[in-house]
Scaffold this active site. Structure first.
Site, PDB file in Angstrom:
ATOM      1  CG  ASP A   1      -1.277   5.028  -1.554  1.00 24.41           C
ATOM      2  OD1 ASP A   1      -0.440   4.929  -2.455  1.00 24.41           O
ATOM      3  OD2 ASP A   1      -2.352   5.651  -1.675  1.00 24.41           O
TER       4      ASP A   1
ATOM      5  CG  ASP B   1       2.814   7.311  -4.025  1.00 23.01           C
ATOM      6  OD1 ASP B   1       3.570   6.361  -4.256  1.00 23.01           O
ATOM      7  OD2 ASP B   1       1.743   7.480  -4.627  1.00 23.01           O
ATOM      8  CD  GLU B   2       2.211   2.277  -3.027  1.00 19.75           C
ATOM      9  OE1 GLU B   2       1.227   1.555  -2.785  1.00 19.75           O
ATOM     10  OE2 GLU B   2       2.990   2.062  -3.979  1.00 19.75           O
TER      11      GLU B   2
END
Length: 409
Positions: free
Chosen positions: A10, A106-107
């Site tokens: 993350d 974003d992960e």
């Protein structure tokens, strides 16, 4: 069988971190990325760690954040910039393993089981990955580790983000740390499910893990078993690079810049949304038969709305087919109250190269028309040609073309 080593990686305050990398003057200042309040999207999308120290949280209203921190730096989102950085980070991850599964912008999940002979043990790989991402992009990554995706995700969300080195492994040896947390902190439990579980006397993840499985299955079927398995750290789903290759539905939703209460204005936006959904269908090579229309009212305190769907007799990827179905659903369900958001979706997708035609409809003519439109849009952009209704005060086509995911590029 060798135990899998799964990561959930993350990016810390991703949008805000990207903005700080781009503009070094923001580095030591409280910064948030937020929508445009004048267009009713003044919501915090990301807050940097400095801003979070003031109690600022993602999804809260911009005015609330400003009241907590008058010196707050506010940056409008640059979605294309974030997409480019996300792709660059994916490429960095690909240096360590070919098993990378995007979970969000974003992960990402990684399976590094087979990478240990090349890069070291699971902790060494995590550190090298963090260093590579920081060196190449300036973004700080946190890594949750587990023997499956559920454990890796919960390790990252609940522990790695709070760890000094940003790395944490969750397994059967320390799962009691997870069990102490509120059930709402568990992967897969939203606000509604949390309320349901609380009403059953389940307040912690451990309480869910030890709850009789048969009762959970009786209430929610297979979903009840999935909840129980997740609480016990069980997850059989592999990291798959093809997870997002096949779509179940294609839709487009937008928050309107003002209250819409005139049926003709709403009709204009519905037609624009239907045109965009049809275009995306053709680009991806799909047709669909289930058309959905969703509406939310303009009352922020007590929002109302509806979500209705209808199944067409034959599959389509033509805008007027989608629009006619969506507009009929809208007219049947609208309570004539002003609306603030509108969405159109087509589902039950199938490949567009193999479908049943309607003998009473000139499909060839419409296919040729849409082929010309797609060629123009691909070459000159989405604003090269559009319906005259989009030039009215209700039209949003030109404004929407400047955005990605509802935010400006």
């Amino acid at each position: 069988m060798k135990e899998r080593i799964i990561y959930l990686v993350d990016m810390q305050s991703f949008y805000a971190s990207v903005e700080k990398v781009i503009n070094n003057a923001y580095r030591d200042k409280p910064l948030v990325v937020a929508g445009d309040p004048e267009r009713r999207s003044g919501i915090i999308l990301a807050a940097c760690p400095i801003a979070k120290k003031y109690g600022i949280k993602t999804t809260e209203a911009l005015w609330e954040a400003q009241s907590k921190c008058p010196d707050l730096i506010i940056v409008k989102p640059h979605m294309q910039r974030y997409i480019d950085v996300s792709i660059a980070i994916s490429e960095i991850m690909g240096r360590f393993t070919d098993l990378v599964e995007p979970y969000s912008i974003d992960e990402q999940f990684l399976d590094v089981t087979g990478s240990q002979k090349l890069f070291g043990d699971q902790y060494q790989i995590a550190q090298k990955l963090q260093e590579a991402i920081m060196r190449d992009t300036g973004i700080y990554a946190r890594v949750g580790i587990g023997k499956n995706k559920a454990l890796a995700k919960m390790a990252c969300d609940n522990f790695a983000k709070k760890n000094k080195n940003g790395v944490f492994r969750l397994d059967e040896h320390n799962i009691d740390l997870l069990w102490k947390l509120p059930v709402g902190d568990m992967f897969g439990v939203g606000s509604k499910m949390k309320r349901h579980l609380n009403n059953m006397g389940i307040y912690t993840i451990g309480g869910l893990a030890k709850f009789p499985l048969n009762l959970l299955k009786k209430k929610w079927g297979i979903n009840g078993e999935v909840l129980w398995q997740t609480a016990n750290g069980v997850d059989y789903s592999p990291v798959k690079v093809t997870t997002h290759n096949k779509q179940k539905a294609i839709g487009h939703h937008m928050t309107l810049p003002r209250d819409y209460s005139n049926i003709e204005d709403i009709k204009t936006v519905l037609l624009e949304l239907s045109t965009e959904v049809a275009r995306r269908c053709r680009v991806k090579g799909y047709m669909g038969v289930t058309i959905s229309c969703g509406v939310r009212s303009s009352d922020f305190d007590s929002p109302t709305g509806f979500h209705r769907q209808v199944t067409l007799p034959i599959p389509t990827n033509f805008d007027m087919d989608i629009f006619n179905a969506a507009f009929k659903l809208f007219k049947e369900s609208w309570d004539h109250q002003p609306i603030r958001s509108l969405g159109v979706t087509i589902g039950n997708l199938q490949p567009a190269d193999n479908y049943q035609i309607d003998l009473f409809d000139n499909y060839l003519e419409r296919e040729q028309l849409n082929s010309v439109l797609d060629t123009i849009w691909n070459k000159y952009g989405r604003t090269a040609i559009f319906r005259a209704s989009s030039l009215t005060g209700a039209g949003q086509a030109t404004e929407r073309a400047r955005k990605i995911g509802g935010h400006y590029k």
